[in-house]
Design a protein around this motif. Structure first.
Motif, mmCIF file in Angstrom:
data_model
loop_
_atom_site.group_PDB
_atom_site.id
_atom_site.type_symbol
_atom_site.label_atom_id
_atom_site.label_comp_id
_atom_site.label_asym_id
_atom_site.label_seq_id
_atom_site.Cartn_x
_atom_site.Cartn_y
_atom_site.Cartn_z
ATOM 1 N N ILE A 88 0.942 -1.183 -0.036
ATOM 2 C CA ILE A 88 -0.136 0.028 -0.099
ATOM 3 C C ILE A 88 0.758 1.259 -0.103
ATOM 4 C CG2 ILE A 88 -1.353 1.337 1.455
ATOM 5 C CD1 ILE A 88 -3.091 -0.841 0.020
ATOM 6 N N LYS A 89 1.875 1.328 0.870
ATOM 7 C CA LYS A 89 2.876 2.380 0.982
ATOM 8 C C LYS A 89 3.401 2.703 -0.366
ATOM 9 C CE LYS A 89 3.024 4.133 5.213
ATOM 10 N NZ LYS A 89 3.021 5.813 5.601
ATOM 11 N N ALA A 90 3.846 1.435 -1.211
ATOM 12 C CA ALA A 90 4.838 1.639 -2.139
ATOM 13 C C ALA A 90 3.988 2.134 -3.256
ATOM 14 C CB ALA A 90 5.351 0.212 -2.702
ATOM 15 N N ILE A 91 2.623 1.686 -3.606
ATOM 16 C CA ILE A 91 1.795 2.134 -4.413
ATOM 17 C C ILE A 91 1.412 3.390 -4.335
ATOM 18 C CG2 ILE A 91 -0.390 1.781 -5.520
ATOM 19 C CD1 ILE A 91 -0.240 -1.514 -5.033
ATOM 20 N N PHE A 92 0.880 3.945 -3.129
ATOM 21 C CA PHE A 92 0.477 5.270 -3.137
ATOM 22 C C PHE A 92 1.441 6.182 -3.308
ATOM 23 C CE2 PHE A 92 -3.370 3.207 -1.654
ATOM 24 C CZ PHE A 92 -4.293 3.734 -2.388
ATOM 25 N N SER A 93 2.753 5.856 -2.726
ATOM 26 C CA SER A 93 3.857 6.541 -2.850
ATOM 27 C C SER A 93 4.409 6.947 -4.242
ATOM 28 C CB SER A 93 5.314 6.144 -2.014
ATOM 29 O OG SER A 93 4.896 5.999 -0.575
ATOM 30 N N TRP A 94 4.343 5.926 -4.962
ATOM 31 C CA TRP A 94 4.486 6.026 -6.499
ATOM 32 C C TRP A 94 3.527 7.144 -7.065
ATOM 33 C CZ3 TRP A 94 2.056 3.909 -10.814
ATOM 34 C CH2 TRP A 94 2.639 3.903 -12.107
ATOM 35 N N LEU A 95 2.427 6.663 -6.928
ATOM 36 C CA LEU A 95 1.446 7.528 -7.448
ATOM 37 C C LEU A 95 1.378 9.192 -6.956
ATOM 38 C CD1 LEU A 95 -1.927 4.987 -6.953
ATOM 39 C CD2 LEU A 95 -0.627 5.577 -9.069
ATOM 40 N N SER A 96 1.663 8.983 -5.842
ATOM 41 C CA SER A 96 1.889 10.563 -5.435
ATOM 42 C C SER A 96 2.830 11.417 -6.150
ATOM 43 C CB SER A 96 2.273 10.626 -4.034
ATOM 44 O OG SER A 96 3.466 10.329 -3.607
ATOM 45 N N LYS A 97 3.807 10.656 -6.467
ATOM 46 C CA LYS A 97 5.064 11.434 -7.406
ATOM 47 C C LYS A 97 4.070 12.238 -8.567
ATOM 48 C CE LYS A 97 8.702 8.347 -6.250
ATOM 49 N NZ LYS A 97 9.420 7.278 -6.751
#
Length: 213
Positions: A88-97
């Motif tokens: 969850i952290k990895a996906i949303f962190s990537w999307l936030s970029k």
């Protein structure tokens, strides 16, 4: 009767009506659901999804602000809570970029988007195809367990894992993203009705059909 992939979808739609999949009010919820359902059932996944709603209302920035301990507690009902929390952290962190601009992300990566998704922690072949289909609106066939069981019943042999079917099925350009989403939903809803036990398939409207790949 021999059916093409398109004819199979049309026949399922005619007999079952639209599936309404993925049942979610936001793309962030779909992402959460796609991770929570990994290696568990919907009952357990739904408990974790409900926790996300209560704690964050599926606001991506609020999800990213959760501590590791808070996130793991939310995910726990779905099992594998450490791994799923990292995902969850990895996906949303990537999307936030990309400011959660899904169109921009697709325009940036194009046909290489699937490989980019597979680089994210916790994203395997099935989850990548779910994200392509439901988040980025790229018509993709999701070769999940229900699809493999159905296609086996329709005469396709050697379906031992996800890739064994995925490499054989590419949706033609006449599938819209909405139809691809609906197709996956119809297959899973069909499976819930006719695969428990598998002998019920012989009572279904597809019992006398054979699929042509």
């Amino acid at each position: 009767m021999k059916l093409t992939i398109r004819e199979l979808y049309d026949k399922m739609l005619q007999n079952m009506g639209s599936s309404g999949w993925w049942p979610a009010e936001s793309k962030a919820k779909i992402i959460v659901g796609a991770i929570m359902i990994q290696n568990t059932n919907w009952k357990n996944a739904d408990k974790a999804v409900a926790n996300f709603r209560q704690q964050t209302n599926f606001n991506p920035d609020q999800i990213l602000q959760l501590s590791t301990e808070e996130l793991q507690a939310i995910v726990q009902p779905a099992g594998f809570y450490k791994n799923k929390s990292r995902a969850i952290k990895a996906i949303f962190s990537w999307l936030s970029k990309y400011n959660y601009d899904y169109s921009r992300i697709y325009q940036t990566f194009g046909v290489s988007l699937r490989n980019e998704l597979l680089r994210l922690h916790g994203v395997g072949d099935e989850t990548a195809d779910v994200l392509l289909t439901y988040i980025f609106d790229v018509p993709t066939f999701i070769s999940d367990k229900y699809a493999r069981v159905l296609f086996t019943q329709l005469g396709v042999s050697g379906l031992t894992n996800y890739q064994s079917l995925a490499k054989q099925v590419k949706l033609s350009k006449n599938f819209t993203s909405e139809e691809a989403q609906d197709f996956h939903g119809l297959i899973d809803e069909f499976g819930k009705i006719y695969f428990h036990p598998l002998t019920k398939f012989q009572e279904s409207f597809l019992a006398d059909d054979q699929l042509i790949l």
